[in-house]
Design a protein around this motif. Sequence first.
Motif, short mmCIF file in Angstrom:
data_model
loop_
_atom_site.label_atom_id
_atom_site.label_comp_id
_atom_site.label_asym_id
_atom_site.label_seq_id
_atom_site.Cartn_x
_atom_site.Cartn_y
_atom_site.Cartn_z
N GLN A 73 0.82 -1.20 0.00
CA GLN A 73 0.00 0.00 0.00
C GLN A 73 0.86 1.26 0.00
OE1 GLN A 73 -3.34 -0.10 -0.38
NE2 GLN A 73 -3.08 2.08 -0.71
N PHE A 74 1.86 1.29 0.87
CA PHE A 74 2.82 2.38 1.00
C PHE A 74 2.16 3.76 1.04
CE2 PHE A 74 6.81 4.69 0.07
CZ PHE A 74 7.59 4.06 1.02
N ASP A 75 1.05 3.82 1.78
CA ASP A 75 0.31 5.07 1.90
C ASP A 75 -0.53 5.00 3.16
OD1 ASP A 75 -0.94 7.46 1.45
OD2 ASP A 75 -1.68 6.95 -0.54
N THR A 76 -0.65 6.09 3.86
CA THR A 76 -1.46 6.11 5.08
C THR A 76 -2.91 6.48 4.82
OG1 THR A 76 -0.80 8.40 5.51
CG2 THR A 76 0.49 6.65 6.56
N ILE A 77 -3.23 6.89 3.61
CA ILE A 77 -4.62 7.27 3.30
C ILE A 77 -5.55 6.08 3.47
CG2 ILE A 77 -6.18 8.00 1.44
CD1 ILE A 77 -3.87 9.71 0.37
N PHE A 78 -5.08 4.89 3.09
CA PHE A 78 -5.90 3.68 3.17
C PHE A 78 -5.49 2.80 4.35
CE2 PHE A 78 -5.81 4.86 -1.35
CZ PHE A 78 -7.16 5.13 -1.52
N PHE A 79 -5.15 3.43 5.48
CA PHE A 79 -4.67 2.68 6.64
C PHE A 79 -5.70 1.66 7.13
CE2 PHE A 79 -4.40 2.08 11.23
CZ PHE A 79 -3.11 1.58 11.33
N TRP A 80 -6.94 2.10 7.35
CA TRP A 80 -7.95 1.20 7.92
C TRP A 80 -8.34 0.07 6.98
CZ3 TRP A 80 -7.76 1.20 12.79
CH2 TRP A 80 -7.50 2.36 13.50
N PRO A 81 -8.56 0.32 5.70
CA PRO A 81 -8.82 -0.82 4.80
C PRO A 81 -7.64 -1.79 4.71
CG PRO A 81 -9.50 1.23 3.75
CD PRO A 81 -8.77 1.59 5.01
N THR A 82 -6.43 -1.25 4.75
CA THR A 82 -5.25 -2.10 4.71
C THR A 82 -5.16 -2.93 5.98
OG1 THR A 82 -4.10 -0.51 3.30
CG2 THR A 82 -2.74 -2.15 4.42
N LEU A 83 -5.43 -2.32 7.12
CA LEU A 83 -5.41 -3.04 8.39
C LEU A 83 -6.47 -4.15 8.39
CD1 LEU A 83 -4.03 -3.21 11.12
CD2 LEU A 83 -5.77 -1.63 12.01
N LEU A 84 -7.64 -3.88 7.82
CA LEU A 84 -8.68 -4.91 7.70
C LEU A 84 -8.19 -6.06 6.84
CD1 LEU A 84 -11.57 -5.88 8.25
CD2 LEU A 84 -12.28 -4.57 6.22
N ARG A 85 -7.54 -5.76 5.71
CA ARG A 85 -6.97 -6.79 4.84
C ARG A 85 -5.94 -7.62 5.59
NH1 ARG A 85 -4.20 -4.74 -0.19
NH2 ARG A 85 -3.97 -6.96 -0.57
N VAL A 86 -5.11 -6.95 6.39
CA VAL A 86 -4.09 -7.65 7.17
C VAL A 86 -4.74 -8.64 8.13
CG1 VAL A 86 -2.34 -7.36 8.98
CG2 VAL A 86 -2.33 -5.84 7.00
#
Length: 175
Positions: free
Chosen positions: A136-149
């Motif tokens: 992702q290398f971006d903090t804009i999509f932090f929450w969706p990325t955390l959900l994916r994790v």
Amino acid sequence: MPNSSNIIKEVIIFLVCILLQLLLFNNLQISGFINPYMYVLILLSMPFGTSASALMIVGMAAGLCIDLFCNTPGMHAGACVLIGYLRQYVLKLVAFRDEYKAGVIPSVGTYGIVWYVKYAVIMISIHHVALFFIEQFDTIFFWPTLLRVVLSIIATLGFVVAAQFFVPSDKWTEN
């Protein structure tokens, strides 16, 4: 010193995990949020006593194989090298004994389900956090990325633990 039988077992684990990842698990993306990465089993299944440098080399090889076929330049390799390096510290963290017997492959049959799940959750979590946030290398999509994790950790853990029940534990110890 590893014997040839254990080296053959490790090569088979490597090849099977890479092929399963490429042919099956890469096609199991559910809603773009759940991506099981079964190939981490390669590093989870390396025998106790394996040096960090050997783990990082195997991790680099496994990651590059996946990167080559998934068009993800170095992302999987980076995450695998990281868990290869950190494995010795994770083992110390989840140790219930002073030492692990060199040459024994960590498994449910060897140390029990509770120990194995703790070990696998930590290793898979480190891998997935590194992989998804590098991707992702971006903090804009932090929450969706955390959900994916989180969802991918659960899926990967389920497959990794299930795989433990397909191999008899006495087959994974050094003779």
